[in-house]
Design a protein around this motif. Sequence first.
Motif, mmCIF file in Angstrom:
data_model
loop_
_atom_site.group_PDB
_atom_site.id
_atom_site.type_symbol
_atom_site.label_atom_id
_atom_site.label_comp_id
_atom_site.label_asym_id
_atom_site.label_seq_id
_atom_site.Cartn_x
_atom_site.Cartn_y
_atom_site.Cartn_z
ATOM 1 N N GLU A 55 0.831 -1.204 0.000
ATOM 2 C CA GLU A 55 0.000 0.000 0.000
ATOM 3 C C GLU A 55 0.869 1.259 0.000
ATOM 4 O O GLU A 55 0.494 2.275 -0.568
ATOM 5 N N LEU A 56 2.019 1.189 0.658
ATOM 6 C CA LEU A 56 2.939 2.315 0.678
ATOM 7 C C LEU A 56 3.324 2.703 -0.737
ATOM 8 O O LEU A 56 3.262 3.869 -1.110
ATOM 9 N N HIS A 57 3.706 1.718 -1.533
ATOM 10 C CA HIS A 57 4.101 1.991 -2.911
ATOM 11 C C HIS A 57 2.920 2.509 -3.722
ATOM 12 O O HIS A 57 3.052 3.454 -4.502
ATOM 13 N N GLU A 58 1.747 1.902 -3.527
ATOM 14 C CA GLU A 58 0.567 2.315 -4.279
ATOM 15 C C GLU A 58 0.193 3.763 -4.002
ATOM 16 O O GLU A 58 -0.311 4.446 -4.882
ATOM 17 N N GLU A 59 0.421 4.244 -2.781
ATOM 18 C CA GLU A 59 0.023 5.600 -2.414
ATOM 19 C C GLU A 59 1.133 6.636 -2.524
ATOM 20 O O GLU A 59 0.843 7.819 -2.631
ATOM 21 N N SER A 60 2.393 6.202 -2.479
ATOM 22 C CA SER A 60 3.470 7.188 -2.380
ATOM 23 C C SER A 60 4.633 6.993 -3.352
ATOM 24 O O SER A 60 5.505 7.857 -3.424
ATOM 25 N N GLY A 61 4.685 5.877 -4.031
ATOM 26 C CA GLY A 61 5.809 5.603 -4.911
ATOM 27 C C GLY A 61 7.026 5.042 -4.194
ATOM 28 O O GLY A 61 7.980 4.616 -4.829
ATOM 29 N N LEU A 62 7.012 5.028 -2.857
ATOM 30 C CA LEU A 62 8.138 4.493 -2.092
ATOM 31 C C LEU A 62 8.007 2.975 -1.965
ATOM 32 O O LEU A 62 6.898 2.440 -1.877
ATOM 33 N N VAL A 63 9.151 2.305 -1.933
ATOM 34 C CA VAL A 63 9.171 0.847 -1.816
ATOM 35 C C VAL A 63 10.016 0.466 -0.601
ATOM 36 O O VAL A 63 11.157 0.924 -0.465
ATOM 37 N N VAL A 64 9.447 -0.364 0.251
ATOM 38 C CA VAL A 64 10.170 -0.931 1.392
ATOM 39 C C VAL A 64 9.989 -2.440 1.319
ATOM 40 O O VAL A 64 8.863 -2.930 1.210
ATOM 41 N N ALA A 65 11.081 -3.169 1.367
ATOM 42 C CA ALA A 65 11.008 -4.629 1.360
ATOM 43 C C ALA A 65 10.354 -5.106 2.660
ATOM 44 O O ALA A 65 10.585 -4.509 3.723
ATOM 45 N N PRO A 66 9.532 -6.162 2.598
ATOM 46 C CA PRO A 66 8.875 -6.657 3.807
ATOM 47 C C PRO A 66 9.834 -6.901 4.969
ATOM 48 O O PRO A 66 9.513 -6.610 6.113
ATOM 49 N N GLU A 67 11.043 -7.368 4.675
ATOM 50 C CA GLU A 67 12.000 -7.641 5.752
ATOM 51 C C GLU A 67 12.559 -6.368 6.388
ATOM 52 O O GLU A 67 13.159 -6.417 7.462
ATOM 53 N N ASP A 68 12.339 -5.212 5.750
ATOM 54 C CA ASP A 68 12.797 -3.939 6.306
ATOM 55 C C ASP A 68 11.713 -3.212 7.102
ATOM 56 O O ASP A 68 11.943 -2.124 7.620
ATOM 57 N N LEU A 69 10.523 -3.814 7.172
ATOM 58 C CA LEU A 69 9.434 -3.239 7.961
ATOM 59 C C LEU A 69 9.547 -3.720 9.397
ATOM 60 O O LEU A 69 9.787 -4.889 9.654
ATOM 61 N N ARG A 70 9.335 -2.801 10.326
ATOM 62 C CA ARG A 70 9.368 -3.131 11.752
ATOM 63 C C ARG A 70 8.004 -2.792 12.340
ATOM 64 O O ARG A 70 7.546 -1.649 12.235
ATOM 65 N N LEU A 71 7.343 -3.777 12.932
ATOM 66 C CA LEU A 71 6.050 -3.541 13.566
ATOM 67 C C LEU A 71 6.277 -2.681 14.801
ATOM 68 O O LEU A 71 7.022 -3.065 15.702
ATOM 69 N N VAL A 72 5.649 -1.495 14.855
ATOM 70 C CA VAL A 72 5.899 -0.569 15.962
ATOM 71 C C VAL A 72 4.662 -0.283 16.806
ATOM 72 O O VAL A 72 4.777 0.223 17.920
ATOM 73 N N HIS A 73 3.473 -0.584 16.280
ATOM 74 C CA HIS A 73 2.267 -0.285 17.034
ATOM 75 C C HIS A 73 1.096 -1.043 16.414
ATOM 76 O O HIS A 73 1.109 -1.346 15.225
ATOM 77 N N THR A 74 0.094 -1.320 17.238
ATOM 78 C CA THR A 74 -1.150 -1.916 16.771
ATOM 79 C C THR A 74 -2.296 -1.129 17.387
ATOM 80 O O THR A 74 -2.262 -0.818 18.575
ATOM 81 N N ILE A 75 -3.294 -0.804 16.554
ATOM 82 C CA ILE A 75 -4.459 -0.060 17.039
ATOM 83 C C ILE A 75 -5.707 -0.874 16.734
ATOM 84 O O ILE A 75 -5.958 -1.213 15.575
ATOM 85 N N GLN A 76 -6.473 -1.173 17.770
ATOM 86 C CA GLN A 76 -7.757 -1.852 17.589
ATOM 87 C C GLN A 76 -8.825 -0.771 17.473
ATOM 88 O O GLN A 76 -9.059 -0.004 18.408
ATOM 89 N N VAL A 77 -9.457 -0.706 16.302
ATOM 90 C CA VAL A 77 -10.448 0.324 16.012
ATOM 91 C C VAL A 77 -11.837 -0.304 16.113
ATOM 92 O O VAL A 77 -12.117 -1.313 15.471
ATOM 93 N N LYS A 78 -12.689 0.304 16.940
ATOM 94 C CA LYS A 78 -14.018 -0.268 17.178
ATOM 95 C C LYS A 78 -14.902 -0.205 15.936
ATOM 96 O O LYS A 78 -15.595 -1.173 15.615
ATOM 97 N N ALA A 79 -14.896 0.924 15.241
ATOM 98 C CA ALA A 79 -15.754 1.076 14.065
ATOM 99 C C ALA A 79 -15.063 1.938 13.029
ATOM 100 O O ALA A 79 -14.726 3.083 13.311
#
Length: 160
Positions: A55-79
């Motif tokens: 989605e990053l590439h689709e919206e911004s043209g930037l490319v990050v390899a999956p192995e370079d992504l670091r999970l930093v936060h999770t948000i549970q959204v009710k609605a």
Amino acid sequence: MQSLRQAVCVIVHDEKASKVACVHYANDSWSTVPAWTVPGGKAEEGERLDEAGRELHEESGLVVAPEDLRLVHTIQVKAGWDGKGSFLLSVFAATSWRGELTNTEPDKHLAVLWMDASALPTPMFPTSHAALTAYLAGDGRGFSTYGWDASEDLRALVGA
């Protein structure tokens, strides 16, 4: 039994310049004013969350390899504003990428820009604001919720 919908966003952080990539989302049916957000979107059914970073590439043209992504936060959204119920937002961060920041979806976005990490733009989607604030503060908790407190205005935009 219906599974919880999944969404991802990617905080691209240029640490040297102290900038983050942000998307200025145009008006939509759930927002009366344009608002800033972090590049991201829904994970497709069966898609790995780190691969949904596409989605990053689709919206911004930037490319990050999956192995370079670091999970930093999770948000549970009710609605979600789409009226389709709750979802879980996985917030990834990356400090290295390829490509140039570009508005690849001008029909949806007014701009895609590097913004100063110490002065986030407003108005901003509440989940994006929460994700960026937690990431930039180094919040070790790594989890938050949105919309579970009855006093929260689910359509309010931070700073609006």
